[in-house]
Design an enzyme around this catalytic site. Structure first.
Site, PDB file in Angstrom:
ATOM      1  N   GLU A  18       0.856  -1.187   0.000  1.00 16.91           N
ATOM      2  CA  GLU A  18       0.000   0.000   0.000  1.00 16.91           C
ATOM      3  C   GLU A  18       0.891   1.234   0.000  1.00 16.91           C
ATOM      4  O   GLU A  18       1.685   1.440   0.903  1.00 16.91           O
ATOM      5  CB  GLU A  18      -0.903   0.004   1.233  1.00 16.91           C
TER       6      GLU A  18
ATOM      7  N   ASP B 276      -5.300   9.116  10.505  1.00 12.33           N
ATOM      8  CA  ASP B 276      -4.078   8.383  10.803  1.00 12.33           C
ATOM      9  C   ASP B 276      -3.536   8.694  12.181  1.00 12.33           C
ATOM     10  O   ASP B 276      -3.729   9.783  12.705  1.00 12.33           O
ATOM     11  CB  ASP B 276      -3.001   8.712   9.763  1.00 12.33           C
TER      12      ASP B 276
END
Lengths: 401, 258
Positions: free
Chosen positions: B43, B54
């Site tokens: 990824e 995040d």
């Protein structure tokens, strides 16, 4: 324009708004949206809120004819909607009371909020004290430094302040951290967003709670002047005080609407917070709206002397009103705002916050010797106590003694 | 052919890394190292100024990458370069919507076509995905679905109805102040998801060690794991010594590849 009915069920104001959040938050927002829809039909909720507005906040706030300022302008008749007289010193409390009642109904036991100038933080800490809920306020470390009186207020009210050191250390970053906290603590936490920004349903919900400002102003001006005002003026950061004033007048086509953004050191410099005059549409904090960004879509840091306007985004409804030309948006600089701050204090005996000082600055700039016989309502959405140190420093007065 | 349609049936390994971290040229070396282990999926994170979904480690990596002025174009070029000679690994891009939007959705998809097998847009929920998904479908790029512990079964059923590639199950959310993985809860949710879809279910967020990977494999019916923060954290643990970092990545990936 047909009767204004925005947003749609997906939280769209025209093409702006929406819900751009990760799947960790999405179920929560949908739940919040449903709970909000339900509570809107709940008479008991409205009664409770009205009672708090009247007896806790001190609403309705006055509509003051600013005679001296009007005489100075030699132009329109200026009225101040005095939301700076509210308990806690700004319009922010209107929204916080609405949201905490909703949080209670939803069974949430922990409150978080972001704050820039500290006004929303103080208002959130206040309602948390009133309702006995633990309160965590995310605040950029740069803002903690320049809004010390409000930091102390929040602490007195029992809130825990979490300094944010990331990015520009101001409002945008505080909101990022608050959203991260929410993702981590989804089950018990209610996030009281302070502006008409963020994902749906916040822009709608905050506008609805703040629209008490415009509803009152409309009734008051009709009583005094027997007609609607010709202009409305309010400052716009995320845009909650402005939406609160504007919303009840949107269908009154003859009322011209002006939003004033903070242009910092100038709209063409890199140190500005004038999102709609200098920005382009993009996605920040869960909604599609004008943002300050570079060619790669990285969000720029905003700059304004006013911590409450120091935000690189703006509420999606303002973007919509700009595009359909129902409202016009202009920027004024730090310097112009500081001058207006001093002029208003001397002429009217009212020390305004630096945020509405921007609205005042535009008024002075655009209406001197103009628009005679017209009436204007300006939203004086906050008082200047919190800004005394910042303003003193900028003006060159030694306030440390 | 989309490589995500041919993932192994067990112990799938997906590695997340931020593009341009720590610098563009060093990033190339990092990805070469990752690819040399032939993980099933890589990824590629596109750095964003406000990565609100995040944690602190990935945030910091984004910030460092952006400090060296990496652009979306450079990230996409890097990914295209890496594609040559790595036919064992599926390529997935993970990013925020504003990056794609600003680049131009059509242009972005045109440039990643035939290079990338899947796209994860963190802040693009099911309710808003339609226009982008239509274009991706036409170009045989799978829009990967994130499922969180907050997603109830009724909702996951809707989300997974047309899902392709794999399901990204976010494991560690909603557990206040704790990074401990609750295998029982993970397994319960993974099993429920597997009833709703035939594509692999990968568990991500909070997987830090070989022990975690083994435990997921042993205690749950998940088809594999996604490791991200743990790969980046090593850089900071090693006081940003790049040579040591590459060595430690090598050792770590060998361990977690079971």
């Amino acid at each position: 324009m047909k009767n204004y009915s925005q947003p749609n069920t997906l939280g769209r104001f025209g093409e702006y708004g929406g819900m751009y959040v990760s799947e960790t938050l999405m179920p929560l927002l949908l739940d919040l949206d449903q709970s909000y829809q339900k509570i809107q039909k709940d008479k008991k909720f409205h009664k409770e809120l009205e009672d708090l507005f009247k007896n806790y906040v001190g609403r309705p706030s006055a509509l003051h004819h600013a005679k001296n300022l009007s005489a100075y302008l030699n132009g329109p008749k200026v009225y101040f909607k005095r939301d700076e007289l509210n308990h806690t010193g700004a319009h922010k409390i209107n929204n916080c009371l609405g949201q905490i009642l909703l949080a209670k109904k939803m069974g949430k036991t922990r409150i978080i909020a972001e704050t820039g100038a500290g006004q929303h933080g103080v208002a959130t800490a206040t309602v948390c004290a009133l309702f006995g809920l633990p309160c965590y306020i995310y605040m950029g470390s740069k803002d903690i430094e320049r809004q010390k009186p409000n930091v102390f207020r929040m602490k007195l009210l029992g809130a825990k302040i979490i300094p944010v050191e990331s990015g520009s250390k101001s409002l945008k970053d505080a909101m990022n951290e608050a959203l991260r906290d929410w993702i981590k603590n989804v089950r018990d936490t209610f996030y009281i967003i302070g502006s008409t920004a963020g994902p749906h349903p916040y822009p709608k919900m905050v506008r609805d709670f703040q629209s008490v400002i415009g509803k009152e102003a409309r009734e008051q001006i009709l009583k005094i002047e027997k007609k609607l005002p010709d202009y409305l003026i309010a400052c716009v950061g995320g845009g909650s005080n402005a939406m609160g004033l504007f919303y009840p007048f949107l269908n009154d086509k003859k009322v011209q609407i002006i939003g004033v953004e903070a242009a910092g050191k100038g709209p063409k410099t890199n140190q500005t917070a004038a999102t709609m005059t200098s920005g382009t549409p993009g996605i920040l904090h869960g909604s599609y709206s004008y943002v300050l960004q570079d060619n790669d879509g990285q969000i720029k840091e905003a700059h304004s002397i006013s911590a409450g306007l120091d935000y690189p985004g703006v509420g999606p409804e303002h973007s919509h009103l700009k595009d359909i030309k129902r409202a016009k948006y202009y920027g004024v600089t730090d310097k112009e705002a500081l001058n207006a701050f001093q002029l208003c204090s001397k002429l009217e005996g009212i020390i305004p916050a630096l945020e509405p000082s921007h609205a005042l600055a535009y008024l002075i700039k655009a209406f001197k010797n103009k628009a005679k016989g017209k009436t204007i309502i300006l939203n004086l959405c906050g008082r200047g106590d919190k800004d005394l140190f910042t303003a003193a420093k900028a003006i060159g007065f030694d306030a440390d003694e | 052919m989309n490589k995500l349609d041919h993932l192994p049936s067990k112990n799938i390994l997906s590695l997340f890394m931020t593009c341009g971290f720590p610098t563009l040229s060093q990033s190339k070396k990092v990805f070469h190292e990752l690819l040399s282990h032939q993980p099933d999926i890589i990824e590629f994170g596109l750095p964003f100024s406000d990565p609100m979904a995040d944690g602190p480690v990935i945030q910091e990596s984004s910030k460092i990458a952006l400090k060296s002025k990496i652009t979306t174009k450079q990230s996409l070029n890097l990914i295209a370069q890496l594609k040559k000679g790595s036919d064992k690994t599926a390529f997935v891009i993970m990013c925020y919507l504003n990056t794609v939007q600003k680049y131009g959705i059509q242009k972005f998809i045109k440039e990643i076509k035939n290079i990338v097998d899947g796209l994860i847009i963190v802040d693009l929920p099911f309710e808003e995905e339609k226009p982008i998904k239509n274009i991706l479908d036409k170009n045989n790029i799978h829009l990967i679905k994130l499922i969180s512990p907050m997603t109830d079964q009724k909702r996951s059923k809707r989300l997974l109805k047309e899902a392709k590639g794999f399901v990204y199950y976010i494991s560690a959310t909603g557990i206040t102040g704790s990074n401990k993985l609750d295998y029982q809860e993970i397994n319960k949710n993974v099993l429920a998801l597997k009833k709703q879809t035939k594509i692999p279910v990968l568990v991500g967020f909070g997987i830090k060690s070989k022990k975690d990977v083994m435990a997921i494999s042993k205690n749950t019916k998940a088809d594999g794991v996604i490791i991200g923060s743990a790969l980046i954290q090593k850089y900071f643990d090693l006081k940003m010594n790049f040579t040591s970092y590459i060595i430690s990545l090598r050792k770590f990936i060998k361990e977690v590849k079971i």
